[in-house]
Design an enzyme around this catalytic site. Structure first.
Site, PDB file in Angstrom:
ATOM      1  NE  ARG A   1      -2.162  64.469  36.823  1.00  0.00           N
ATOM      2  CZ  ARG A   1      -2.106  63.552  35.209  1.00  0.00           C
ATOM      3  NH1 ARG A   1      -2.184  62.220  36.020  1.00  0.00           N
ATOM      4  NH2 ARG A   1      -2.454  64.309  34.431  1.00  0.00           N
TER       5      ARG A   1
ATOM      6  CG  HIS B   1      -5.273  72.574  39.313  1.00  0.00           C
ATOM      7  ND1 HIS B   1      -4.336  73.747  39.400  1.00  0.00           N
ATOM      8  CD2 HIS B   1      -5.398  72.074  39.919  1.00  0.00           C
ATOM      9  CE1 HIS B   1      -4.152  73.464  41.170  1.00  0.00           C
ATOM     10  NE2 HIS B   1      -5.001  72.669  41.233  1.00  0.00           N
ATOM     11  CD  GLU B   2      -0.630  70.515  38.281  1.00  0.00           C
ATOM     12  OE1 GLU B   2      -0.053  70.010  36.939  1.00  0.00           O
ATOM     13  OE2 GLU B   2      -0.856  71.392  38.988  1.00  0.00           O
ATOM     14  N   GLY B   3      -4.498  68.009  35.522  1.00  0.00           N
ATOM     15  CA  GLY B   3      -5.209  66.711  35.205  1.00  0.00           C
ATOM     16  C   GLY B   3      -6.592  66.442  35.188  1.00  0.00           C
TER      17      GLY B   3
END
Lengths: 598, 598
Positions: free
Chosen positions: A305, A448-450
């Protein structure tokens, strides 16, 4: 000529004049290093990024990866660039000495990484995913797993992925259905479909190391039943070299709006196309303990993140510098003050509204870069501070900052790219210039990645309230240290210190107010506005930090920092007022609007 | 199944329940029409847009126009769609009866147009540019010019362009260098290079009618020396049919991030490739009087600016409906209130943050559509109101609204498209779904027909202060009429009325404050924040108008309007506070930052 990727001067300012990167060499963990080795790494990164990554950024976009039903074909320039990257030692730069790395501090290796992200976000993703993968195995893997998988990744010969999502389970990992069946020799056989796998398949490296979330039979339901497995594309032979093909195959690619240099694949595990050791099923090895997979993966995910925020920042930064260069060169029109059509035309940077768009970009991208490196510096503290309490403090602060480091640049550095297009006028909308690609590439980062929304839930729903809210209190306390230093300086810095102090108070009070009514769904309905407001407050803090570091120094560089700080405090920080108002008022318009009214 | 292009229900609401489209038929100008003819036109537009425009929206993106050095090749589906468009009478729908048009009111034809813009922005640009061109010639051309050029355009056989920009003169039209030399028969020969010409060359129509800005020898310098010429691609023969090739040729195409269905060409006039009537030079005819070209062109440009806002709105609208449909279908995760992983997953519309993104989109796109149709309704008043003072009033109000109708949807309906991507998650970032193309297509709108910054200068520098500020006063007065009606209703409407009243006061006071210091460059330094703030105030007004129209009606449609109005008043309108503060404070950070600090 100055680079249009990043400003080396700005990086030196952040590292040495603010974040005390040089002082880190006094700690045993970084004792092998010196300002000279740091500068060497930064110059190497700039050179390799400029000469080997930037030149194929456009071809990554035009010649996107293809899947012929068997194999994935990636622009061959990616492979050539990664070869240089590995050969020059860049793949091991930030890795621990124990596995052959140079153990450069995170704050320095993050600055190095930014050069590659600015030059070519798509190509840079391969080594950065690999290093995240290697770090996870270093933390949670067995010595055998480290020897087998981590060393070739550190050497840049193998690459790594993280396989979380499935077609029916993106943000909702509780619902994954990939299963891992116990098999011979303590290994497992994996069966299932994974989706959105960056760098999921290609022929750029000798082997690909997948870290895969899957469920063991009989485990608890939901996220508590998820375990982590390491699944190589080729099973290592007795000598460790890639040997038999494992039963994991690409099933298709996603065709993206941007960020095309990075393959994004659907992967089938245990489809039966290959029969390793004589039967179908992808052979994998459990990492750490059973049912702890999500926890381990989140360790990697938090790093990823911050990496997403760093990438967003770098792409915003290069867009800023390119539009700045364009605005200095492009001659068009006359400023309002010039009278009559007889006056010569001027470079468009002389138009106030163009300077507004440039100063806004500068405040976003340099502010975001400060935040990214500040966070990397916290990682160094977690690893190397002599005082255990300071290590924990850094850990907690990093924890609460992570959703902001991820989301703020992913939102505002796209705004920067949008402004970079606008500065270019019609030209910026054409593919003859770089900025439209930056805008497209950068748009992925809020997904992406949350997703952005998930970062909001993470901040207001978890980080702001966990353990009595001590993480958020720590953030406020830490920023107040900067407020005190700025107050002591007087002038503009003291004026901004008062503005930040008010904003910090609101940050704390608003979280409390949001949760005061006892209905979590009401608090969380405004999690995104809260995330965005706190993001702006943290960025204001970063600008005050930079102002304090610039204080007492003269010259255009430092005056530029002061101008951007002023812009941020006057034009940007006030945006938080209405957002905090909403959250504190526990506004329920959205919550109260049922789906059928939409 | 409901369309995902636009909501026919919403258009009917706006036209009949709010804007009194049916009452227009009582005026002599529209006496031939009735609710039935309006509904027929709307249904025809929906059907042709759905069946003939929407299906090739994606191929317009993937098969963009090509230039082989001689000729421009456009996706043939564009030509097929335009053929149907002309054959079904759509090209003459809004045109005057005097040239064979159906003379449908603007407010109705604008609603019809929106279907085509939502279905396929790129293809829709050809007829819309043509109609703008035809309207200019109708207003300023000779009868011969009208007969020669306008009639074939109304019939949909010829298309039209507007040729303003040149490589060295984009926003700065004073600096154009294309020259027109007096020639035989009172005609002119044009020499010069034009850039960014939408629909500039193609083989989709029998002929192309270029309206070209050029300078006559010996004219005054700057914008005062610009004249307007009509320059056909093929010179009409004695029978009016396209005959000899004129000396205007494409010199290349721009390759855009989106909006690719519309050719964007560089055109060379008088290059000598063709020698009409025996010698080089593009033959053109003066339109109206010499040196008045920019004034005439701005008449067309103002229509084009409203058209840009309409296009931005339509693309935002379809993105909203597509993400709404996706959110109702896509099952993923559980709401915060559901306990445990055993609960079934829900459609993502049940997640509050997804509903937030949908409600925000709804408030932007339905609000923008209201503004677009409100403006079209003003055009009808300028053409057909019995009272001359009301015609002038409508003219002035339209004048001050034009920069907002152009810029607000171009900014916020891209935000809507951004949210539509975000609702789709990773899928939205792939080219398998429509929304990423909408986001790319829509990004052009803040650039062409006067950039965002130029709209700000137009509003604060011209429209807000001209003639003692009477245009802005009129806007405020007009909106106050709505405030009074809303107050009388009580409830939510009255509450919103008070919020709008405060915002209107700030709109007027802030313009005065900006100009109070006597330094125009200080006022204009914040022209963009002023534009954006007033845009939000105008949209709040549009939401109050809709709320008043919806008042007393029950059901999901009207409740949805009320929910979106509430969202706009609570989440959006407060954003204007900090912007007005900046402008009123005559903030000079940008003005005071010299170029070398960037």
């Amino acid at each position: 000529m100055a680079s249009t990727l990043l400003s080396a001067r700005d990086l030196r300012f952040l590292l040495y004049e603010w974040l005390g990167a040089e002082e880190l060499t006094e700690r045993p963990h970084y004792a092998e290093h010196s300002r000279e080795t740091f500068d060497g790494a930064l110059e190497l990164a700039e050179r390799v990024a400029t000469d080997h990554f930037a030149p194929h950024n456009k071809t990554n976009d035009t010649d996107e990866p293809r899947f012929d039903g068997e194999q994935v074909h990636v622009n061959p320039e990616v492979g050539e660039a990664l070869k240089v990257y590995a050969e020059t030692g860049l793949s091991s730069l930030g890795m621990p000495e124990s596995v052959g790395g140079a153990q450069v501090p995170h704050v320095v290796s993050s600055a190095c990484n930014a050069w590659f992200q600015a030059a070519n976000l798509g190509t840079s993703a391969y080594p950065f995913l690999t290093s995240g993968n290697a770090r996870l195995l270093l933390e949670h893997g067995t010595q055998e797993q480290i020897d087998t998988f981590v060393r070739p990744m550190v050497e840049g010969r193998w690459t790594g992925t993280m396989c979380l999502s499935e077609p029916q389970a993106g943000s909702s990992l509780a619902d994954i259905t990939t299963r891992a069946e116990p098999a011979e020799d303590g290994a497992f056989r994996l069966f299932g479909n994974k989706m959105w796998i960056s760098a999921g398949d290609h022929e750029l490296s000798e082997n690909i190391v997948h870290l895969v979330l899957a469920k063991l039979p009989g485990g608890p339901p939901g996220v508590k039943g998820i375990s982590l497995f390491v699944v190589p594309k080729y099973l290592p032979g007795p000598d460790g070299a890639p040997d038999e093909r494992n039963d994991v195959v690409p099933a298709g690619l996603n065709h993206k709006m941007g960020y095309r240099g990075t393959v994004n694949a659907l992967l089938n595990f245990g489809e039966g196309r290959h029969t390793p050791q004589g039967r179908p099923g992808a052979i994998g090895h459990l990492v750490g303990e059973a049912h702890q997979g999500l926890k381990y993966m989140f360790h990697m995910m938090n790093g990823a993140r911050i990496g997403v925020g760093a990438g967003a920042t770098a792409v915003g930064y290069t867009g800023y510098l390119k539009s700045l260069a364009y605005a200095r060169e492009r001659v068009q029109g006359r400023p309002a003050a010039a009278k009559g059509p007889g006056a010569p035309q001027v470079p468009i940077i002389e138009h106030t509204d163009v300077r507004r768009m440039l100063l806004a970009q500068k405040s976003y991208v340099e502010g975001a870069m400060a935040l990214v490196l500040y966070s990397a510096r916290l990682v160094d503290d977690t690893l190397s501070h002599e005082d255990a309490r300071e290590r924990e403090r850094a850990e907690l602060l990093l924890d609460v900052l992570t959703p902001i480091v991820k989301s703020w640049p992913s939102q505002w550095c796209v705004v920067a790219n949008d402004l970079a297009i606008q500065v270019h006028g019609g030209y910026g909308y054409t593919r003859e210039y770089d900025v439209e690609q930056h805008y497209r590439d950068n748009r992925l980062n809020a997904i992406h990645e949350g997703t952005h929304g998930i970062q909001g839930l993470d901040l207001l729903g978890r980080k702001a309230v966990q353990d009595g809210g001590k993480r958020l209190s720590l953030l406020v306390e830490q920023a107040r240290g900067c407020v005190r230093r700025a107050r002591a300086l007087g002038g503009q810095e003291a004026e901004h210190a008062e503005l930040l102090e008010s904003a910090l108070e609101r940050t704390a009070h608003t979280a409390a107010a949001a949760w005061s009514g006892g209905r979590p769904e009401v608090a969380l309905a405004n999690a995104t506005p809260y995330l965005e407001a706190v993001g702006h407050v943290v960025l204001a803090w970063m600008w005050l930090e930079q102002s304090v570091a610039a204080s007492g120094h003269e010259g255009a560089f430092y005056d530029g920092k002061r101008a951007a700080a002023r812009y941020f405090f006057r034009h940007e920080l006030p945006r938080t007022g209405p957002q905090f108002d909403l959250v504190a008022a526990r506004e329920t318009t959205v919550l109260d609007t049922p789906a059928d009214l939409l």
